[in-house]
Design a protein around this motif. Structure first.
Motif, PDB file in Angstrom:
ATOM      1  N   PRO A   1     -38.652 -41.483  30.384  1.00 13.98           N
ATOM      2  CA  PRO A   1     -39.885 -40.682  30.489  1.00 13.98           C
ATOM      3  C   PRO A   1     -40.817 -40.963  29.304  1.00 13.98           C
ATOM      4  O   PRO A   1     -40.357 -41.155  28.176  1.00 13.98           O
ATOM      5  CB  PRO A   1     -39.374 -39.234  30.438  1.00 13.98           C
ATOM      6  CG  PRO A   1     -37.930 -39.300  30.748  1.00 13.98           C
ATOM      7  CD  PRO A   1     -37.455 -40.641  30.298  1.00 13.98           C
TER       8      PRO A   1
ATOM      9  N   THR B   1     -35.499 -36.773  36.859  1.00 11.01           N
ATOM     10  CA  THR B   1     -36.437 -36.201  35.887  1.00 11.01           C
ATOM     11  C   THR B   1     -35.827 -35.053  35.099  1.00 11.01           C
ATOM     12  O   THR B   1     -36.393 -34.623  34.096  1.00 11.01           O
ATOM     13  CB  THR B   1     -37.717 -35.696  36.590  1.00 11.01           C
ATOM     14  OG1 THR B   1     -37.358 -34.696  37.543  1.00 11.01           O
ATOM     15  CG2 THR B   1     -38.438 -36.848  37.282  1.00 11.01           C
TER      16      THR B   1
ATOM     17  N   TRP C   1     -29.805 -38.150  31.538  1.00  9.02           N
ATOM     18  CA  TRP C   1     -30.504 -38.124  32.813  1.00  9.02           C
ATOM     19  C   TRP C   1     -29.478 -38.507  33.862  1.00  9.02           C
ATOM     20  O   TRP C   1     -28.527 -39.241  33.575  1.00  9.02           O
ATOM     21  CB  TRP C   1     -31.669 -39.113  32.800  1.00  9.02           C
ATOM     22  CG  TRP C   1     -32.779 -38.650  31.922  1.00  9.02           C
ATOM     23  CD1 TRP C   1     -33.671 -37.654  32.195  1.00  9.02           C
ATOM     24  CD2 TRP C   1     -33.122 -39.134  30.631  1.00  9.02           C
ATOM     25  NE1 TRP C   1     -34.542 -37.494  31.150  1.00  9.02           N
ATOM     26  CE2 TRP C   1     -34.229 -38.398  30.170  1.00  9.02           C
ATOM     27  CE3 TRP C   1     -32.594 -40.129  29.801  1.00  9.02           C
ATOM     28  CZ2 TRP C   1     -34.825 -38.622  28.945  1.00  9.02           C
ATOM     29  CZ3 TRP C   1     -33.184 -40.351  28.574  1.00  9.02           C
ATOM     30  CH2 TRP C   1     -34.280 -39.607  28.154  1.00  9.02           C
TER      31      TRP C   1
ATOM     32  N   SER D   1     -36.787 -30.909  32.583  1.00  8.97           N
ATOM     33  CA  SER D   1     -37.488 -32.080  32.045  1.00  8.97           C
ATOM     34  C   SER D   1     -37.032 -32.338  30.612  1.00  8.97           C
ATOM     35  O   SER D   1     -36.387 -31.485  29.988  1.00  8.97           O
ATOM     36  CB  SER D   1     -38.995 -31.839  32.046  1.00  8.97           C
ATOM     37  OG  SER D   1     -39.311 -30.770  31.175  1.00  8.97           O
TER      38      SER D   1
END
Length: 118
Positions: A18, A80, A74, A101
């Motif tokens: 991310p 996400t 993750w 997140s």
């Protein structure tokens, strides 16, 4: 600045880091109280170990707790989200927490840091 993260050959096809995480690492994110961002050899070792210990899960680790075996990862199920996995536990018993997140995990880690006495 070299970030020392997993490269595209090592990452599963379902995953890309991310942007919020990459920005934090680029800015020098390291230890956050009890949490340590994994880089280099330690990231490699933990990534390979998680694949062996939890072969039914697609996990990409990025931080570990210094005071226990929890790892922030993750997961291919919800790429996400951030999952806290208790490494070295029996498969099926590893999941400890879930965050929506990376920024949500980071806020929780910063709260943990307030009470952490290293």
């Amino acid at each position: 600045m070299k970030m020392d993260l997993l490269n595209s050959d090592e990452l599963p096809t379902w995953f890309t880091y991310p942007s919020e995480f990459l920005e934090q690492v680029q800015a020098g994110l390291g230890d956050i109280g009890p949490w340590q961002i994994l880089k280099g050899q330690w990231l490699q070792v933990r990534h390979e170990g998680l694949k062996k210990r939890f072969p039914d899960r697609g996990l990409v680790p990025f931080a570990r707790r210094l005071d226990d075996d929890d790892v922030a990862c993750w997961d291919s199920r919800e790429p996400t989200h951030v999952f806290i996995v208790h490494d070295f536990s029996a498969p099926g018993w590893e999941e400890r927490a879930e965050f929506s997140s990376f920024p949500a995990w980071l806020r929780a880690a910063q709260e943990d840091a307030k009470d952490y006495d290293d």
